[in-house]
Design an enzyme around this catalytic site. Structure first.
Site, PDB file in Angstrom:
ATOM      1  N   PRO A   1       0.769  -1.357   0.044  1.00  0.00           N
ATOM      2  CA  PRO A   1      -0.090  -0.074   0.159  1.00  0.00           C
ATOM      3  C   PRO A   1       0.896   1.320  -0.042  1.00  0.00           C
ATOM      4  CG  PRO A   1      -0.611  -1.569   1.597  1.00  0.00           C
ATOM      5  CD  PRO A   1       0.531  -2.312   1.020  1.00  0.00           C
ATOM      6  N   GLU A   2       0.451   2.198  -0.671  1.00  0.00           N
ATOM      7  CA  GLU A   2       1.093   3.488  -0.725  1.00  0.00           C
ATOM      8  C   GLU A   2       0.660   4.651  -0.232  1.00  0.00           C
ATOM      9  OE1 GLU A   2       2.593   4.371  -4.791  1.00  0.00           O
ATOM     10  OE2 GLU A   2       2.576   2.225  -5.534  1.00  0.00           O
TER      11      GLU A   2
END
Length: 293
Positions: free
Chosen positions: A2-3
């Site tokens: 996840p960013e």
């Protein structure tokens, strides 16, 4: 992994259940995730009031009334699910790729459980155990190895074309690698770097220093902000094991212009190019060789 938009979406989902709320009971089902959990981890969390929930880069920071901060990194497969007091479970969600189901704290991969005073149960599941948690004294937070060298937040006031230019100046590495370096800009990852470079018309093969000029750095800084804000508005991207805290999908992947679109026609009007995939530092890069110079 996840960013920034995914982690911020999770933070926003957790905030109503955690901020201003007290953890009646914290339970840990194992001694470690990616790293060993801190000594007396569950004991130090039990009874604590969560005063505020923040985010720094790809980390969630829960500030406690004990003066400690619970640092959370989701890794590649970490996931929170909120189970409301009435006992109704959040929908499990449909993922881009299959992922093990999470129970209300009874699943094989449900490792950390927070039972809140109001009856809400928050379950952290992680079938690969690439995520981790730590407890840090707040006064020591800025010096913590995970946070100390992070660059500016790309959606914060400290980030600008000038800031980006200064951090790229003199660097020989490809611009793609420079942007993935968390010391340059915090929270960016492979997906949004590919998308921002496409919007800015910058080739991922360019040296970072060649993007430090005012025109390219202005276009790139603006593109980074735009793509992150749009992803946040859409709820992040659902790739592999990511979902919201209520199990719902993020939808930004339907707006990808280049990421995971190898062989597709370039979406820029009049370009006529084709999206290409190359490998840089072991990571897939997607770009249009015709309009990204």
């Amino acid at each position: 992994m996840p960013e920034l938009p995914e982690v911020e979406t999770v933070r926003r989902g957790l905030a109503p259940a955690l901020e201003g709320c007290r953890i009646r009971l914290a339970t840990q089902r194992r001694a470690n995730l990616r790293y060993p959990l801190p000594d007396r981890f569950a004991e130090r969390l039990t009874g604590r009031l969560v005063e505020r929930l923040d985010r720094r880069a790809k980390y969630i920071l829960a500030r406690l009334d004990s003066g400690e901060v619970l640092l959370i990194h989701l890794g590649m497969s970490g996931r929170f699910t909120i189970h409301p007091p009435e006992g109704g479970e959040a929908a499990p969600g449909q993922f881009h790729h299959a992922t093990p189901e999470s129970g209300a704290g009874t699943g094989k991969h449900d490792h950390i459980i927070f039972d809140m005073e109001d009856g809400t149960r928050i379950v952290y599941s992680d079938h690969r155990r690439f995520g981790f948690m730590d407890l840090i004294v707040e006064a020591d937070l800025d010096a913590n190895p995970h946070l100390a060298s992070l660059g500016p937040e790309p959606l914060g006031n400290e980030f600008s074309a000038f800031t980006l230019s200064e951090r790229l100046r003199g660097r020989r590495a490809p611009i793609k690698a420079a942007l993935l370096d968390q010391r340059t800009v915090a929270g960016l990852g492979n997906i949004y770097v590919c998308e921002a470079l496409f919007r800015a018309g910058v080739s991922p093969n360019r040296s970072a220093s060649s993007v430090a000029g005012p025109q390219r750095s202005e276009r790139l800084a603006r593109a980074i902000r735009e793509v992150l804000n749009e992803a946040l508005a859409a709820g992040g991207s659902t790739l592999r094991d990511y979902a919201h805290t209520d199990g719902e999908l993020g939808y930004f992947q339907h707006s990808f212009a280049v990421y995971d679109r190898e062989g597709d026609a370039c979406s820029k009007p009049g370009c006529g190019g084709t999206v290409k995939r190359i490998v840089q530092s072991g990571r897939s890069t997607f770009y249009c060789p015709r309009c990204q110079k």
